[in-house]
Design a protein around this motif. Sequence first.
Motif, PDB file in Angstrom:
ATOM      1  N   ASN A   1       0.826  -1.204   0.000  1.00 55.62           N
ATOM      2  CA  ASN A   1       0.000   0.000   0.000  1.00 55.62           C
ATOM      3  C   ASN A   1       0.862   1.257   0.000  1.00 55.62           C
ATOM      4  OD1 ASN A   1      -2.420  -1.377  -0.120  1.00 55.62           O
ATOM      5  ND2 ASN A   1      -2.713  -1.385   2.102  1.00 55.62           N
ATOM      6  N   GLU A   2       1.957   1.232   0.743  1.00 55.10           N
ATOM      7  CA  GLU A   2       2.885   2.364   0.747  1.00 55.10           C
ATOM      8  C   GLU A   2       3.512   2.551  -0.631  1.00 55.10           C
ATOM      9  OE1 GLU A   2       5.554   1.391   3.944  1.00 55.10           O
ATOM     10  OE2 GLU A   2       4.104   1.960   5.486  1.00 55.10           O
ATOM     11  N   GLU A   3       3.867   1.452  -1.274  1.00 55.82           N
ATOM     12  CA  GLU A   3       4.440   1.524  -2.619  1.00 55.82           C
ATOM     13  C   GLU A   3       3.432   2.090  -3.612  1.00 55.82           C
ATOM     14  OE1 GLU A   3       5.720  -2.458  -3.437  1.00 55.82           O
ATOM     15  OE2 GLU A   3       7.414  -2.333  -2.060  1.00 55.82           O
ATOM     16  N   VAL A   4       2.178   1.693  -3.481  1.00 57.11           N
ATOM     17  CA  VAL A   4       1.130   2.203  -4.373  1.00 57.11           C
ATOM     18  C   VAL A   4       0.968   3.710  -4.176  1.00 57.11           C
ATOM     19  CG1 VAL A   4      -1.369   2.177  -4.803  1.00 57.11           C
ATOM     20  CG2 VAL A   4      -0.115   0.027  -4.640  1.00 57.11           C
ATOM     21  N   GLU A   5       0.977   4.156  -2.930  1.00 53.37           N
ATOM     22  CA  GLU A   5       0.857   5.596  -2.659  1.00 53.37           C
ATOM     23  C   GLU A   5       2.010   6.365  -3.293  1.00 53.37           C
ATOM     24  OE1 GLU A   5       0.422   6.389   1.514  1.00 53.37           O
ATOM     25  OE2 GLU A   5      -1.285   5.021   1.695  1.00 53.37           O
ATOM     26  N   ILE A   6       3.215   5.853  -3.192  1.00 49.47           N
ATOM     27  CA  ILE A   6       4.384   6.501  -3.793  1.00 49.47           C
ATOM     28  C   ILE A   6       4.238   6.555  -5.306  1.00 49.47           C
ATOM     29  CG2 ILE A   6       6.866   6.252  -4.230  1.00 49.47           C
ATOM     30  CD1 ILE A   6       7.033   5.065  -1.336  1.00 49.47           C
ATOM     31  N   LEU A   7       3.826   5.449  -5.901  1.00 46.61           N
ATOM     32  CA  LEU A   7       3.663   5.408  -7.357  1.00 46.61           C
ATOM     33  C   LEU A   7       2.542   6.325  -7.824  1.00 46.61           C
ATOM     34  CD1 LEU A   7       4.167   1.594  -7.955  1.00 46.61           C
ATOM     35  CD2 LEU A   7       5.711   3.431  -8.625  1.00 46.61           C
ATOM     36  N   GLN A   8       1.457   6.420  -7.061  1.00 47.72           N
ATOM     37  CA  GLN A   8       0.373   7.328  -7.427  1.00 47.72           C
ATOM     38  C   GLN A   8       0.830   8.780  -7.342  1.00 47.72           C
ATOM     39  OE1 GLN A   8      -2.730   5.976  -4.769  1.00 47.72           O
ATOM     40  NE2 GLN A   8      -3.706   4.776  -6.395  1.00 47.72           N
ATOM     41  N   ALA A   9       1.619   9.108  -6.333  1.00 50.49           N
ATOM     42  CA  ALA A   9       2.146  10.467  -6.215  1.00 50.49           C
ATOM     43  C   ALA A   9       3.072  10.783  -7.386  1.00 50.49           C
ATOM     44  CB  ALA A   9       2.880  10.641  -4.879  1.00 50.49           C
ATOM     45  N   ALA A  10       3.917   9.842  -7.741  1.00 48.91           N
ATOM     46  CA  ALA A  10       4.826  10.046  -8.876  1.00 48.91           C
ATOM     47  C   ALA A  10       4.040  10.206 -10.167  1.00 48.91           C
ATOM     48  CB  ALA A  10       5.799   8.875  -8.988  1.00 48.91           C
ATOM     49  N   LEU A  11       3.012   9.420 -10.342  1.00 44.64           N
ATOM     50  CA  LEU A  11       2.179   9.527 -11.537  1.00 44.64           C
ATOM     51  C   LEU A  11       1.524  10.899 -11.610  1.00 44.64           C
ATOM     52  CD1 LEU A  11       0.876   8.203 -14.014  1.00 44.64           C
ATOM     53  CD2 LEU A  11      -0.933   7.378 -12.498  1.00 44.64           C
ATOM     54  N   GLY A  12       0.996  11.348 -10.474  1.00 46.65           N
ATOM     55  CA  GLY A  12       0.394  12.684 -10.433  1.00 46.65           C
ATOM     56  C   GLY A  12       1.409  13.759 -10.762  1.00 46.65           C
ATOM     57  N   PHE A  13       2.605  13.644 -10.227  1.00 50.14           N
ATOM     58  CA  PHE A  13       3.661  14.621 -10.492  1.00 50.14           C
ATOM     59  C   PHE A  13       3.995  14.675 -11.978  1.00 50.14           C
ATOM     60  CE2 PHE A  13       8.194  15.405 -11.186  1.00 50.14           C
ATOM     61  CZ  PHE A  13       8.315  16.683 -10.664  1.00 50.14           C
ATOM     62  N   PHE A  14       4.216  13.519 -12.581  1.00 51.00           N
ATOM     63  CA  PHE A  14       4.592  13.496 -13.982  1.00 51.00           C
ATOM     64  C   PHE A  14       3.432  13.870 -14.893  1.00 51.00           C
ATOM     65  CE2 PHE A  14       8.071  10.811 -12.298  1.00 51.00           C
ATOM     66  CZ  PHE A  14       9.130  11.559 -12.771  1.00 51.00           C
ATOM     67  N   ALA A  15       2.213  13.566 -14.491  1.00 45.50           N
ATOM     68  CA  ALA A  15       1.056  13.961 -15.296  1.00 45.50           C
ATOM     69  C   ALA A  15       0.921  15.468 -15.309  1.00 45.50           C
ATOM     70  CB  ALA A  15      -0.211  13.310 -14.748  1.00 45.50           C
ATOM     71  N   LYS A  16       1.120  16.135 -14.159  1.00 40.89           N
ATOM     72  CA  LYS A  16       1.063  17.606 -14.094  1.00 40.89           C
ATOM     73  C   LYS A  16       2.192  18.204 -14.919  1.00 40.89           C
ATOM     74  CE  LYS A  16      -0.916  17.972  -9.482  1.00 40.89           C
ATOM     75  NZ  LYS A  16      -0.659  18.399  -8.096  1.00 40.89           N
TER      76      LYS A  16
END
Length: 95
Positions: free
Chosen positions: A76-91
């Motif tokens: 779950n922690e890994e998923v949160e990190i990956l979701q944050a990274a995805l949001g960062f790169f999408a922006k």
Amino acid sequence: MSNTYSKEERLEALKLADEIGPVATAQRLNINLNTLYNWQSKARKQGITAEHPTPKTEKELREEVSVLQKQLKERNEEVEILQAALGFFAKRRKG
């Protein structure tokens, strides 16, 4: 006429099913596929696995649950990190 299989034969069939899959196992051993599925279902309910051919004790089950809970927390922690990274790169890509 139905066949009678010993406990050892059922366990070996279950081990093989874990390795090559239930369909291939049923074909190779000439066992009805539904029979093999029933064996797998009963083994799961009793906590029997290929590595642990006897039912697990209460302590072993608690330890396994503890390990699985820790692994779930890490995932779950890994998923949160990956979701944050995805949001960062999408922006960053939009901007």
